[in-house]
Design a protein around this motif. Structure first.
Motif, PDB file in Angstrom:
ATOM      1  N   ALA A   1      19.969   3.689   3.722  1.00 35.12           N
ATOM      2  CA  ALA A   1      21.295   4.595   3.236  1.00 35.12           C
ATOM      3  C   ALA A   1      20.738   5.459   4.489  1.00 35.12           C
ATOM      4  N   ILE A   2      19.379   5.484   5.493  1.00 36.82           N
ATOM      5  CA  ILE A   2      19.183   5.820   6.537  1.00 36.82           C
ATOM      6  C   ILE A   2      19.909   5.313   7.936  1.00 36.82           C
TER       7      ILE A   2
ATOM      8  N   ASN B   1       7.838  10.352  10.279  1.00 31.81           N
ATOM      9  CA  ASN B   1       6.631   8.950   9.244  1.00 31.81           C
ATOM     10  C   ASN B   1       5.931   9.825   9.556  1.00 31.81           C
TER      11      ASN B   1
ATOM     12  N   PHE C   1      13.558   4.926  13.001  1.00 32.55           N
ATOM     13  CA  PHE C   1      12.972   3.967  12.512  1.00 32.55           C
ATOM     14  C   PHE C   1      13.121   2.837  12.801  1.00 32.55           C
TER      15      PHE C   1
ATOM     16  N   GLN D   1      13.422   7.498  -7.244  1.00 28.85           N
ATOM     17  CA  GLN D   1      13.137   7.398  -6.425  1.00 28.85           C
ATOM     18  C   GLN D   1      12.582   5.450  -6.562  1.00 28.85           C
TER      19      GLN D   1
ATOM     20  N   VAL E   1      16.306   2.941   0.566  1.00 25.70           N
ATOM     21  CA  VAL E   1      16.154   4.552   1.609  1.00 25.70           C
ATOM     22  C   VAL E   1      16.514   3.582   2.898  1.00 25.70           C
TER      23      VAL E   1
ATOM     24  N   ARG F   1      14.921  10.896 -12.675  1.00 28.42           N
ATOM     25  CA  ARG F   1      14.139  10.889 -11.637  1.00 28.42           C
ATOM     26  C   ARG F   1      13.387   9.799 -10.855  1.00 28.42           C
TER      27      ARG F   1
ATOM     28  N   PRO G   1      10.407   8.009   5.399  1.00 30.89           N
ATOM     29  CA  PRO G   1      11.636   8.702   4.941  1.00 30.89           C
ATOM     30  C   PRO G   1      11.076   9.133   3.263  1.00 30.89           C
ATOM     31  N   TYR G   2       9.492   8.401   2.889  1.00 32.81           N
ATOM     32  CA  TYR G   2       9.542   9.055   1.758  1.00 32.81           C
ATOM     33  C   TYR G   2       9.296  10.427   1.041  1.00 32.81           C
TER      34      TYR G   2
ATOM     35  N   VAL H   1      17.650  12.217   7.722  1.00 31.37           N
ATOM     36  CA  VAL H   1      16.868  11.079   8.129  1.00 31.37           C
ATOM     37  C   VAL H   1      17.180  11.256   9.844  1.00 31.37           C
TER      38      VAL H   1
ATOM     39  N   MET I   1      10.279  -0.985   6.974  1.00 31.02           N
ATOM     40  CA  MET I   1       8.631  -0.253   8.585  1.00 31.02           C
ATOM     41  C   MET I   1       8.426  -2.352   8.120  1.00 31.02           C
TER      42      MET I   1
ATOM     43  N   GLN J   1       9.022   2.420  -5.735  1.00 25.05           N
ATOM     44  CA  GLN J   1       7.448   2.666  -6.149  1.00 25.05           C
ATOM     45  C   GLN J   1       7.872   4.042  -7.137  1.00 25.05           C
TER      46      GLN J   1
ATOM     47  N   ILE K   1       4.181   0.483  -5.458  1.00 28.42           N
ATOM     48  CA  ILE K   1       4.579  -0.093  -4.713  1.00 28.42           C
ATOM     49  C   ILE K   1       4.854  -1.243  -5.853  1.00 28.42           C
TER      50      ILE K   1
ATOM     51  N   LEU L   1      20.265  11.715   2.354  1.00 27.88           N
ATOM     52  CA  LEU L   1      19.465  11.194   2.738  1.00 27.88           C
ATOM     53  C   LEU L   1      19.668  10.339   4.115  1.00 27.88           C
ATOM     54  N   ARG L   2      20.116  10.202   5.111  1.00 22.73           N
ATOM     55  CA  ARG L   2      21.388   9.738   5.857  1.00 22.73           C
ATOM     56  C   ARG L   2      21.304  10.961   6.826  1.00 22.73           C
TER      57      ARG L   2
ATOM     58  N   LYS M   1       0.631   4.063   3.389  1.00 21.22           N
ATOM     59  CA  LYS M   1       0.702   2.963   4.907  1.00 21.22           C
ATOM     60  C   LYS M   1      -0.420   3.702   6.250  1.00 21.22           C
TER      61      LYS M   1
ATOM     62  N   ALA N   1      18.406   2.235   8.389  1.00 19.06           N
ATOM     63  CA  ALA N   1      17.650   1.830   9.650  1.00 19.06           C
ATOM     64  C   ALA N   1      17.335  -0.037   8.571  1.00 19.06           C
TER      65      ALA N   1
ATOM     66  N   VAL O   1      12.973  11.538   0.340  1.00 17.17           N
ATOM     67  CA  VAL O   1      13.487  10.652  -1.098  1.00 17.17           C
ATOM     68  C   VAL O   1      12.662  12.141  -2.337  1.00 17.17           C
TER      69      VAL O   1
ATOM     70  N   LEU P   1      12.663   3.829  -3.592  1.00 14.21           N
ATOM     71  CA  LEU P   1      10.549   2.913  -2.173  1.00 14.21           C
ATOM     72  C   LEU P   1      10.685   2.250  -2.700  1.00 14.21           C
TER      73      LEU P   1
ATOM     74  N   VAL Q   1      14.761  14.244  -4.395  1.00 12.43           N
ATOM     75  CA  VAL Q   1      15.275  13.966  -6.304  1.00 12.43           C
ATOM     76  C   VAL Q   1      14.362  14.694  -6.841  1.00 12.43           C
ATOM     77  N   GLU Q   2      13.088  14.848  -6.152  1.00 12.81           N
ATOM     78  CA  GLU Q   2      12.699  16.000  -7.166  1.00 12.81           C
ATOM     79  C   GLU Q   2      12.613  17.924  -6.832  1.00 12.81           C
TER      80      GLU Q   2
ATOM     81  N   TRP R   1      10.404   7.126  15.618  1.00  8.30           N
ATOM     82  CA  TRP R   1       9.953   6.646  13.846  1.00  8.30           C
ATOM     83  C   TRP R   1      10.099   8.121  13.204  1.00  8.30           C
TER      84      TRP R   1
ATOM     85  N   THR S   1       0.933  -1.592  -0.132  1.00  9.10           N
ATOM     86  CA  THR S   1       0.249   0.046   0.062  1.00  9.10           C
ATOM     87  C   THR S   1       0.503   0.857  -0.036  1.00  9.10           C
ATOM     88  N   GLU S   2       0.715   1.997  -0.643  1.00  7.72           N
ATOM     89  CA  GLU S   2       1.470   3.266  -1.472  1.00  7.72           C
ATOM     90  C   GLU S   2       2.001   4.437   0.031  1.00  7.72           C
TER      91      GLU S   2
END
Lengths: 610, 154
Positions: free
Chosen positions: B128-129, A418, A384, B86, B125, B82, A424-425, A450, B134, B92, B114, A446-447, A60, B131, A428, B90, A432-433, A415, A57-58
């Motif tokens: 990278a972080i 979140n 996390f 991602q 990710v 890009r 972390p979505y 987060v 989840m 996704q 996804i 990112l490290r 969550k 962790a 990212v 992700l 990136v964008e 977390w 699921t995108e």
């Protein structure tokens, strides 16, 4: 027309229904549980499909793992939108009249909403049971902390709570000398200990003149750590050493210690966290007979007009989720128990015309309007990892300020951002964008971003109000023709003032620890409210409570102390709806204590009959 | 479609993870298919070609310059790159912006989703972080109480 006659029919296969079934069956009773949701969870493959659905699921959210069921719909936090005055929001399952949206949900599935609870098992504090006497706010409970303490002990052993007595003796909470939590505490997270170290000795002066010294307390949690070796007195009775409950069904080899899956909400992949499926499977092994009939939506509780006694339960059995037809059925029992949740219990009772005397049925709907404060710590704190929260600042759960503003619990989150910012979505996407990063630089940023994320959740108490209520309206029905809950809800000035005080305390903590505040509150968010010129966004905590409160008198409460309806001699209403006030603790443990007390009362009533 | 060399060269440069890390996710075939389906043959060939060049370069300023000049700032290849980053991070897919669609046409595979449960679990990710994903690859009881892992990036 009737099928088999039972000792008890329970509506709802969540924790409350499962506990009552287990207690009654231990006494040899025959019990039927009617569950509106689809069969699920007990089979390993079904449970696994929940975990897969969560991964796929995108967005969550708590209900993500559990399949949408048109025959027994559940509310979703994603359905919440703004409410225009006089125009209810009917986008989701709830019909929301406002003025503020009710942002919490629940899950109609075998196992109930406990499938996606966090696991927090806090006791209420002594003053929480007497806020009217102590602070002139809310209502007093018909029982005290000391009255409930033995039931808290039993509840902690039923759920299997990992905890540390010494860190939870605050605000008047005390534990019996020969009692202890069944399991050793879940370790505090690295960031919990970083906060603890940072605030050591820190005093906070409140505007009313009170001063509090901050502390960080480990949270008692319904998840497995290591069982304590000794034997303890639980509810005054000596118990053998605790044996932890693993997972159910073919997963029974799992569900041992928490492994740190970091997804308690919405699902623990290994069932290290307590869920009601465990109690259901224990109920099925008792000497009495427990039958669980899922896909059975109770439609009406029938009563005898002369005596008020419940005479039967009518339910709609559907063959599969979304089936266009259903079969009407009816069962009878000596005793009937509504054990769905605060909103469905009230809805069903109202639709059946039950419990009219006090006028309180469906009223006093409460939640914890949950507000978040977040920031960037000056060092990596390891977010996390592990359970969603393992500690909190308990110091503002009580105090003289409660005459004017809500008490709050300040919950430390593990977390990162979140829940607050979809990390972390979102990190990212932004890097990136928005910043056009890639390769090693992206990885390093990112490290850095987060690892420094910290967040505190503010959980304010909400007072019972007759205006915050569940009702039914024939105009709003679901696909089975059952009423949808109609909600009137507002977050009042008392809670808002408590939130503001909590936000100020969080900022002092941030200042002391060198945390950069990154909290932002979007005025377009449906949960945006303001007080004294300051705005913030509240979310739901999933702590739906108060709609059929217990009490000492039939004139101001729906049931007696044991959840037995004042108006219907053989009807019990149990769950968080029983709570007269919600205080600052997540309500499950208190609810469980009340349910166990109700089960004992119910068994006594059945014995009196036979 | 030839071998995955071009795709891997591009992916290594865009993600900052080496070939072994990317291969071991088990997601290379699925991601390559997803990228190619949205890009279409002409753009996929261009990316493949650039990926081949990137794969032959040692990491450093030359790689960065090539990516910025030929990929990220290109109106057709930039959005694809890009989204590919991602996808790797992700699991996704991020749909193309409207001006890209106006130029290159809408693609059935260009939807936000996804890709698979594996794709979720293998999202870069989480590594990278410092962790873990989840709900997957747990670190063990009490790991959350330990000092966070070092910030060093290989």
């Amino acid at each position: 027309m009737s099928e088999m006659h039972y000792d008890a029919v329970i509506v709802g296969a969540g924790i409350s229904g499962a506990l009552i079934a287990k207690q009654l069956a231990a006494k040899g009773r025959n019990v039927l549980i009617l569950e509106a949701g689809a069969d699920g969870g007990a089979e390993a493959s079904t449970y696994r499909s929940y975990v897969d659905a969560y991964h796929l699921t995108e967005v969550k959210v708590p209900n993500s793992p559990y399949p949408a069921n048109p025959s027994a719909p559940s509310p979703s936090v994603l359905d919440v939108g703004p409410i225009a005055p006089g125009r209810p929001d009917t986008a989701g399952y709830f019909v929301q009249n406002g003025p503020n949206p009710f942002r919490s949900n629940y899950t109609r599935v075998t196992g109930g909403t406990m499938m996606h609870w966090l696991g927090t098992c806090l006791r209420m504090q002594p003053n929480d049971f007497r806020t009217r006497s102590a602070y002139g706010q809310g209502v007093d409970w018909p029982l005290s902390y000391d009255d409930l303490a033995p039931w808290y002990e039993r509840a902690e052993w039923e759920i299997g709570v990992s905890g540390d007595k010494s860190e939870n003796e605050f605000g008047g909470i005390h534990f019996s000398k020969d009692y202890d939590f069944p399991m050793e505490p879940i370790p505090k997270s690295f960031s919990d200990r970083w906060f603890e170290e940072g605030v050591r000795g820190m005093e906070v002066a409140l505007p009313n003149g009170e001063t509090k010294t901050l502390s960080v307390s480990t949270t008692p949690q319904g998840r497995n750590s290591t069982p304590r070796k000794g034997s303890y007195k639980v509810g005054g009775e000596k118990q053998p050493p605790y044996g932890a409950a693993g997972a159910t069904g073919a997963y029974a080899f799992q569900g041992q210690r928490c492994e740190g899956n970091s997804s308690c909400v919405p699902i623990c992949p290994i069932q290290a966290k307590y869920n009601a499926l465990k109690t259901l499977s224990q109920a099925l092994r008792q000497k009495g007979r427990v039958e669980i009939r899922s896909q059975s939506v109770v439609s009406k509780i029938e009563t005898d007009g002369a005596t008020g006694r419940v005479t039967g339960v009518v339910y709609k059995r559907y063959e599969f989720p979304g089936a266009p037809a259903w079969e009407m059925k009816r069962v009878t029992a000596d005793a009937y128990v509504l054990a769905t949740n605060a909103i469905e219990n009230a809805k069903l009772a109202l639709a059946s015309g039950l419990c009219p005397t006090s006028g309180q049925l469906g009223r006093n709907l409460m939640d914890h309007p949950y507000v978040m404060v977040w920031g960037r710590a000056p060092r990596p704190v390891g977010p996390f990892r592990g359970p969603g929260s393992t500690a909190s600042f308990p110091d503002f759960r009580d105090g003289g300020f409660r005459t004017k503003k809500a008490a709050v619990r300040l919950e430390l989150a593990n977390w990162g951002w979140n829940f607050a910012a979809n990390a972390p979505y979102s990190d990212v996407a932004r890097l990136v964008e928005g910043e056009y990063l890639f390769g090693p630089e992206l990885r390093a940023r990112l490290r850095d971003e987060v690892q420094h994320q910290v967040r505190i959740g503010i959980m304010p108490e909400q007072l019972p109000s007759a205006l915050n209520r569940v009702s039914v309206n024939p105009a709003y029905r679901d696909s089975l023709g059952e009423p949808r809950p109609v909600l009137d809800y507002a977050v009042d000035a008392y809670s808002r003032a408590g939130v503001l005080q909590g936000m100020d305390i969080c900022q002092q903590i941030f200042q002391r620890l060198g945390i950069e505040n990154r909290s932002t509150y979007d005025p377009n968010d449906p949960g945006y409210v303001s007080e004294a010129g300051r705005g913030f966004v509240y979310f739901g905590a999933g702590h739906n409570a108060g709609t059929h409160r217990i009490g000492a008198s039939r004139h101001d409460s729906v049931t007696d102390l044991d959840g037995r309806s004042w108006d219907h001699d053989n009807l019990w209403l149990v769950g968080c709806g029983a709570m007269p006030t919600i205080a600052t603790s997540n309500p499950t443990l208190t609810m469980t204590a009340l349910v166990l007390k109700a089960a004992a009362g119910l068994e006594r009533a059945l014995e009196g009959k036979s | 479609m030839g071998d995955a060399e071009g795709f891997l060269g591009l992916s290594v440069a865009l993600t900052g993870y080496d070939r072994a890390s990317l291969w071991s996710t088990g997601c290379v075939p699925a991601y390559r298919k997803q990228l190619d389906a949205v890009a279409g043959p002409a753009l996929a060939d261009r990316l493949d070609h650039i990926g081949g060049m990137l794969g032959a370069l040692p990491p450093g300023p030359a790689v960065d310059a090539l990516i910025r000049e030929e990929v990220l700032s290109d109106a057709d290849l930039g959005p694809l790159a890009r989204s590919l980053i991602q996808l790797w991070y992700l699991g996704q897919w991020t749909p193309m912006p409207q001006d890209w669609i106006d130029r290159n046409g809408a693609k059935r595979e260009d939807t936000a989703r996804i890709v698979s449960t594996r794709a979720y679990r293998e999202g870069l990710v989480w590594d990278a972080i410092g962790a873990h994903p989840m709900g997957a690859k747990p670190q063990g009881f009490g790991a959350w109480a330990e000092e966070p892992p070092s910030e060093t990036v290989r």
